[in-house]
Design a protein around this motif. Structure first.
Motif, PDB file in Angstrom:
ATOM      1  N   GLY A 191       5.999   3.716 -11.492  1.00 35.91           N
ATOM      2  CA  GLY A 191       5.646   2.540 -12.276  1.00 35.91           C
ATOM      3  C   GLY A 191       4.750   1.561 -11.556  1.00 35.91           C
ATOM      4  O   GLY A 191       4.557   0.433 -12.032  1.00 35.91           O
ATOM      5  N   GLY A 192       4.202   1.974 -10.401  1.00 35.40           N
ATOM      6  CA  GLY A 192       3.290   1.095  -9.683  1.00 35.40           C
ATOM      7  C   GLY A 192       1.926   1.038 -10.342  1.00 35.40           C
ATOM      8  O   GLY A 192       1.603   1.840 -11.223  1.00 35.40           O
ATOM      9  N   PRO A 193       1.096   0.096  -9.915  1.00 37.18           N
ATOM     10  CA  PRO A 193      -0.218  -0.071 -10.542  1.00 37.18           C
ATOM     11  C   PRO A 193      -1.224   1.008 -10.176  1.00 37.18           C
ATOM     12  O   PRO A 193      -2.219   1.192 -10.866  1.00 37.18           O
ATOM     13  CB  PRO A 193      -0.689  -1.423 -10.003  1.00 37.18           C
ATOM     14  CG  PRO A 193       0.002  -1.554  -8.682  1.00 37.18           C
ATOM     15  CD  PRO A 193       1.350  -0.915  -8.883  1.00 37.18           C
ATOM     16  N   GLY A 194      -0.984   1.722  -9.078  1.00 35.87           N
ATOM     17  CA  GLY A 194      -1.923   2.727  -8.601  1.00 35.87           C
ATOM     18  C   GLY A 194      -2.537   2.304  -7.282  1.00 35.87           C
ATOM     19  O   GLY A 194      -2.315   1.191  -6.799  1.00 35.87           O
ATOM     20  N   PRO A 195      -3.322   3.173  -6.653  1.00 41.06           N
ATOM     21  CA  PRO A 195      -3.882   2.889  -5.325  1.00 41.06           C
ATOM     22  C   PRO A 195      -4.785   1.658  -5.323  1.00 41.06           C
ATOM     23  O   PRO A 195      -5.486   1.382  -6.301  1.00 41.06           O
ATOM     24  CB  PRO A 195      -4.686   4.149  -5.003  1.00 41.06           C
ATOM     25  CG  PRO A 195      -4.147   5.198  -5.901  1.00 41.06           C
ATOM     26  CD  PRO A 195      -3.708   4.501  -7.145  1.00 41.06           C
ATOM     27  N   LEU A 238       0.813  -1.222   0.000  1.00 44.00           N
ATOM     28  CA  LEU A 238       0.000   0.000   0.000  1.00 44.00           C
ATOM     29  C   LEU A 238       0.843   1.266   0.000  1.00 44.00           C
ATOM     30  O   LEU A 238       0.493   2.253  -0.646  1.00 44.00           O
ATOM     31  CB  LEU A 238      -0.923  -0.003   1.221  1.00 44.00           C
ATOM     32  CG  LEU A 238      -1.954  -1.135   1.264  1.00 44.00           C
ATOM     33  CD1 LEU A 238      -2.578  -1.227   2.646  1.00 44.00           C
ATOM     34  CD2 LEU A 238      -3.021  -0.929   0.210  1.00 44.00           C
ATOM     35  N   GLY A 239       1.957   1.222   0.742  1.00 44.05           N
ATOM     36  CA  GLY A 239       2.754   2.429   0.909  1.00 44.05           C
ATOM     37  C   GLY A 239       3.845   2.621  -0.119  1.00 44.05           C
ATOM     38  O   GLY A 239       4.329   3.741  -0.313  1.00 44.05           O
ATOM     39  N   HIS A 240       4.241   1.549  -0.800  1.00 42.30           N
ATOM     40  CA  HIS A 240       5.305   1.690  -1.801  1.00 42.30           C
ATOM     41  C   HIS A 240       4.902   1.116  -3.160  1.00 42.30           C
ATOM     42  O   HIS A 240       4.923   1.819  -4.169  1.00 42.30           O
ATOM     43  CB  HIS A 240       6.587   1.001  -1.326  1.00 42.30           C
ATOM     44  CG  HIS A 240       7.713   1.142  -2.311  1.00 42.30           C
ATOM     45  ND1 HIS A 240       8.562   2.233  -2.317  1.00 42.30           N
ATOM     46  CD2 HIS A 240       8.095   0.363  -3.370  1.00 42.30           C
ATOM     47  CE1 HIS A 240       9.418   2.109  -3.311  1.00 42.30           C
ATOM     48  NE2 HIS A 240       9.157   0.983  -3.969  1.00 42.30           N
ATOM     49  N   PHE A 241       4.542  -0.159  -3.194  1.00 46.07           N
ATOM     50  CA  PHE A 241       4.302  -0.830  -4.467  1.00 46.07           C
ATOM     51  C   PHE A 241       3.215  -0.143  -5.290  1.00 46.07           C
ATOM     52  O   PHE A 241       3.349  -0.039  -6.517  1.00 46.07           O
ATOM     53  CB  PHE A 241       3.928  -2.295  -4.220  1.00 46.07           C
ATOM     54  CG  PHE A 241       3.680  -3.079  -5.473  1.00 46.07           C
ATOM     55  CD1 PHE A 241       4.740  -3.602  -6.199  1.00 46.07           C
ATOM     56  CD2 PHE A 241       2.385  -3.289  -5.932  1.00 46.07           C
ATOM     57  CE1 PHE A 241       4.512  -4.322  -7.372  1.00 46.07           C
ATOM     58  CE2 PHE A 241       2.150  -4.002  -7.089  1.00 46.07           C
ATOM     59  CZ  PHE A 241       3.217  -4.522  -7.814  1.00 46.07           C
ATOM     60  N   ALA A 242       2.166   0.317  -4.633  1.00 39.30           N
ATOM     61  CA  ALA A 242       1.073   0.967  -5.367  1.00 39.30           C
ATOM     62  C   ALA A 242       1.567   2.119  -6.227  1.00 39.30           C
ATOM     63  O   ALA A 242       1.100   2.325  -7.350  1.00 39.30           O
ATOM     64  CB  ALA A 242       0.003   1.455  -4.391  1.00 39.30           C
TER      65      ALA A 242
END
Length: 266
Positions: free
Chosen positions: A98-102, A85-89
């Motif tokens: 380049g994350g997928p978004g929230p 939630l805090g980084h990968f998104a």
């Protein structure tokens, strides 16, 4: 007219990344949203809301051809949800975007073993949903009472319904759901109840064997309030218990303020 975006779904657990229950959940949700699994490398049952701060965390993507993405972390359920939630998104597995978004919703489970009543305070499964709520994302913990529970499909169907009907949008900020399924068959399952959290403690006791102390005990299921999760779970209902992040007791604030105003601590 632009078609609505499918929800972005985070799945975690405390039974480990190889959990068949968790993969059954992720697979069932994948037609209805963009599903990302972040789960501990090894079982983390009973670790509650512990997280890792004094060492680095290794994240490894696990090959999956079942319509969802899987990542293993050598940390706790809270670590998994926190990183997702805090980084990968926002960043993916990089530090430059380049994350997928929230994420829209987080499911934690489906756990082997109940997490109703005071069990929820010790549970790594519940902590995964609680961590999501801390990030402002609706969190739902899912657990089955007993290793031999036959209601895995009922739990999966519940999660699918929550996503299909976007019921997670009804979870207020700072709240998460703790959902437990009973020891029952499809025929004896009595359905769902909205419940309070039972506060009855375990009948904890320790035995001493081979120089080691071993914890054992159970709950006094039928001695809990009749509107509580422990009691109704034991009666064959699935319980949906809303928990909140804010644990402040407002009545005690009044008592403490009166005490301070009277100079009791000065």
């Amino acid at each position: 007219m632009q078609e609505a975006r499918k929800p972005r779904i985070l799945v975690t657990n405390d039974d480990g990344v190889g959990s068949a229950n968790m993969h059954a959940l992720a697979g069932a949700l994948s037609p209805f949203g963009e599903v990302f699994v972040f789960a501990p490398k090894t079982e983390q049952s009973g670790i509650s809301h512990a997280f890792t701060v004094r060492r680095g965390l290794h994240v490894e993507q696990i090959p999956c051809t079942d319509g969802y993405s899987v990542f293993s972390m050598d940390g706790t359920p809270s670590d998994c949800a926190k990183f997702a939630l805090g980084h990968f998104a926002a960043y993916g597995l990089s530090t430059e975007g380049g994350g997928p978004g929230p994420f829209d919703v987080c499911f934690s489970g489906i756990n082997v073993g109940e997490n109703s009543g005071v069990s929820s305070l010790y549970s790594g499964t519940v902590a995964g949903a609680r961590e999501a709520a801390l990030w402002g994302v609706p969190g739902i913990a899912l657990s089955l009472r007993g290793a031999g529970s036959t209601l895995l499909q009922a739990a999966v169907d519940f999660a699918v319904k929550v996503v299909e009907a976007r019921l997670y949008e009804k979870i207020p900020a700072g709240i998460f759901w703790n959902v437990n399924f009973p020891k029952a068959t499809a025929e004896t399952f009595k359905g769902f109840k909205a419940t309070k959290m039972a506060l009855g403690m375990f009948t904890d006791h320790y035995s001493h064997e081979g120089g080691m102390w071993q914890l054992d005990g159970d709950k006094l299921w039928d001695k809990q309030p009749v509107d509580s999760d422990d009691y109704l779970l034991n009666q064959g209902y699935a319980t949906v218990t809303p928990h909140r992040i804010d644990q402040t007791d407002e009545k005690s604030l009044e008592v403490i303020n009166e005490m301070l105003a009277g100079g009791a601590c000065g």
